[in-house]
Scaffold this motif. Structure first.
Motif: not given
Ligand code: G3P
Ligand code: MG
Length: 248
Positions: A200-213
């Motif tokens: 549906h073309g909806i952006s998802v933002l994720a928290y909290t990510v502290n490891e680059p991998e």
């Protein structure tokens, strides 16, 4: 409104863990480290002034005590939010983000029972603070009531809905609020939600990510942007953008 440029890396609570949280020093640090977007939390004082603070109480992040919503401006602005930094007013943070060219993800963080008033004040001020700016802020909140008010007061400022875990009806909630993005706890984000968002073309933002991998794995699964406390691990890799599709 045009599609909205969304940096893939968003500094969490201002400068993440490298600066006192939700301070102007943190926001300046994020910009110095190459970040193009910062998230901060906004709550009202007893005088109705929106300030940057995460908790409903002062103890964890300042040398004060008691509830933010019971503290006067005079009391709040006399406090130390860490390293001698004051608790910033929302308008100061907005001016700084504009000066530094940062996307501001303004998390409306009302104290319980203050959802409507907080959203009204923040949305009304944001409308004025970013007037004429090519880069408006992105509102988000765990409070659907606050997002409803933000929509009514400042419909041109995009909104994201915050959950720990997206509920089954997440898309209809976004649709009702004409929200542009879904913001979830990265550890609770399922492929089913990401597939539905992509479809549906909806952006998802994720928290909290502290490891680059982990961040790169989330991007590969379709996540548009991550909030991080570890600015040191991501600086140098902060210029990538995705696109937030507006329209709800
Ligand atoms: O907006 C993402 C994240 O900030 C939500 O959680 O508790 O850090 O405000 P919290
Ligand atoms: Mg937050």
């Amino acid at each position: 409104m045009q599609p909205f440029p969304l940096p893939r890396w968003i500094a969490h609570r201002g400068g993440g863990s490298l600066a006192p949280e939700n301070t102007l020093a943190g926001i300046r640090l994020a910009a110095r480290m190459g970040f193009r977007a910062v998230e901060f939390d906004v709550m009202l004082t007893a005088d109705g002034t929106p300030v940057l603070i995460h908790d409903e109480t002062l103890e964890r992040t300042t040398n004060g005590t008691g509830r933010v919503c019971d503290a006067s401006d005079a009391a709040i602005f006399a406090l130390d939010a860490g390293g001698g930094e004051p608790v910033p007013r929302f308008d100061q943070a907005a001016a700084l983000c504009r000066e530094l060219g940062l996307l501001a993800n303004v998390e409306i963080k009302p104290a319980a029972g203050h959802e409507i008033a907080t959203a009204e004040v923040v949305a009304r001020m944001a409308r004025t603070l970013w007037r004429g700016d090519e880069l408006p802020p992105l509102f988000s909140s765990f409070s659907l009531a606050a997002l409803r008010v933000a929509h009514d007061v400042a419909p041109d400022i995009p909104r994201g809905v915050l959950w720990e875990e997206a509920p089954a009806d997440w898309r209809s909630v976004l649709h009702d609020l004409q929200a542009a993005s879904l913001h979830c706890n990265a550890t609770l984000l399922t492929d089913a939600v990401l597939d539905e968002a992509r479809e549906h073309g909806i952006s998802v933002l994720a928290y909290t990510v502290n490891e680059p991998e982990r961040a790169h794995a989330l991007f590969a699964r379709g996540v548009s942007a991550v909030f991080t406390d570890r600015l040191d691990l991501f600086s140098g890799d902060t210029t990538a953008y995705d696109c937030l599709q507006l329209g709800g």
